[in-house]
Design a protein around this motif. Structure first.
Motif, PDB file in Angstrom:
ATOM      1  N   TRP A  50       0.845  -1.206   0.000  1.00  0.00           N
ATOM      2  CA  TRP A  50       0.000   0.000   0.000  1.00  0.00           C
ATOM      3  C   TRP A  50       0.878   1.254   0.000  1.00  0.00           C
ATOM      4  O   TRP A  50       0.628   2.190  -0.745  1.00  0.00           O
ATOM      5  N   LYS A  51       1.918   1.231   0.839  1.00  0.00           N
ATOM      6  CA  LYS A  51       2.825   2.386   0.920  1.00  0.00           C
ATOM      7  C   LYS A  51       3.651   2.517  -0.358  1.00  0.00           C
ATOM      8  O   LYS A  51       3.817   3.621  -0.881  1.00  0.00           O
ATOM      9  N   GLU A  52       4.141   1.394  -0.843  1.00  0.00           N
ATOM     10  CA  GLU A  52       5.004   1.410  -2.025  1.00  0.00           C
ATOM     11  C   GLU A  52       4.284   1.969  -3.244  1.00  0.00           C
ATOM     12  O   GLU A  52       4.877   2.701  -4.044  1.00  0.00           O
ATOM     13  N   LEU A  53       3.004   1.648  -3.386  1.00  0.00           N
ATOM     14  CA  LEU A  53       2.239   2.107  -4.547  1.00  0.00           C
ATOM     15  C   LEU A  53       1.413   3.360  -4.253  1.00  0.00           C
ATOM     16  O   LEU A  53       0.652   3.806  -5.110  1.00  0.00           O
ATOM     17  N   ASP A  54       1.568   3.903  -3.045  1.00  0.00           N
ATOM     18  CA  ASP A  54       0.868   5.130  -2.663  1.00  0.00           C
ATOM     19  C   ASP A  54      -0.629   5.017  -2.963  1.00  0.00           C
ATOM     20  O   ASP A  54      -1.210   5.851  -3.665  1.00  0.00           O
ATOM     21  N   VAL A  55      -1.250   3.977  -2.423  1.00  0.00           N
ATOM     22  CA  VAL A  55      -2.638   3.661  -2.730  1.00  0.00           C
ATOM     23  C   VAL A  55      -3.638   4.705  -2.221  1.00  0.00           C
ATOM     24  O   VAL A  55      -4.494   5.146  -2.971  1.00  0.00           O
ATOM     25  N   PRO A  56      -3.588   5.117  -0.959  1.00  0.00           N
ATOM     26  CA  PRO A  56      -4.676   5.950  -0.441  1.00  0.00           C
ATOM     27  C   PRO A  56      -4.766   7.328  -1.091  1.00  0.00           C
ATOM     28  O   PRO A  56      -3.747   7.939  -1.413  1.00  0.00           O
ATOM     29  N   GLN A  57      -5.986   7.776  -1.244  1.00  0.00           N
ATOM     30  CA  GLN A  57      -6.232   9.174  -1.572  1.00  0.00           C
ATOM     31  C   GLN A  57      -6.759   9.821  -0.292  1.00  0.00           C
ATOM     32  O   GLN A  57      -5.980  10.354   0.476  1.00  0.00           O
TER      33      GLN A  57
END
Length: 153
Positions: free
Chosen positions: A90-97
């Motif tokens: 999740w962190k690596e792909l910068d998932v959250p908006q």
């Protein structure tokens, strides 16, 4: 009021609440574990997803009668310092908006990958289908689940 015993994130907790109190409100209001979010209140959005005995469940629709004596894992208990493979992906792909649904998304994904560590793209989409993201970050969510699978395997 009845006294219930549940194991939350590996620790035994006793709570005195009405039998029809949803697990979500026990976690948030009584145990101060606020990572699990309230979304819809009718088990349709997935924001309140936790693990019950290793299975992803919607905590807004489970009463204390249903979970008494059971083991629950919340987002706070998934890993001690945010290093679970799903959290790393999740962190690596910068998932959250906005981030509101992310705890539920991560809990759903981690339970799914525990049972299916080498999923196909269609299996990932099917597993994550019930979790709503208001920001529509689904492409990044699916890619993060794929990436997490490579970190688990």
């Amino acid at each position: 009021m009845p006294l219930y015993s549940i194991t939350v994130n590996g620790k035994l907790k006793n709570v005195e609440v009405s039998s029809d109190t949803p697990l979500l409100w026990v976690l948030r209001d009584h145990l101060e574990l606020v990572g699990t979010k309230f979304g819809c209140g009718i088990a349709q959005c997935g924001a309140c997803t936790v693990h019950l005995e290793g299975n992803a469940v919607r905590s807004c629709s489970l009463t204390m009668d249903a979970v008494d004596g059971k083991s629950i894992t919340t987002i706070e208990g998934l890993s001690e310092n945010g290093t679970h493979p799903v959290q790393e992906a999740w962190k690596e792909l910068d998932v959250p908006q906005c981030g509101y649904c992310q705890a539920g998304q991560i809990m759903t994904a981690s339970a799914f990958l525990d049972k299916n560590p080498k999923p196909s793209e269609s299996e990932i989409k099917a597993a994550m289908h019930g979790n709503i993201c208001r920001c529509a970050a689904y492409t990044r969510i699916f890619k993060a689940v794929e990436l997490a699978a490579t970190k688990i395997s």
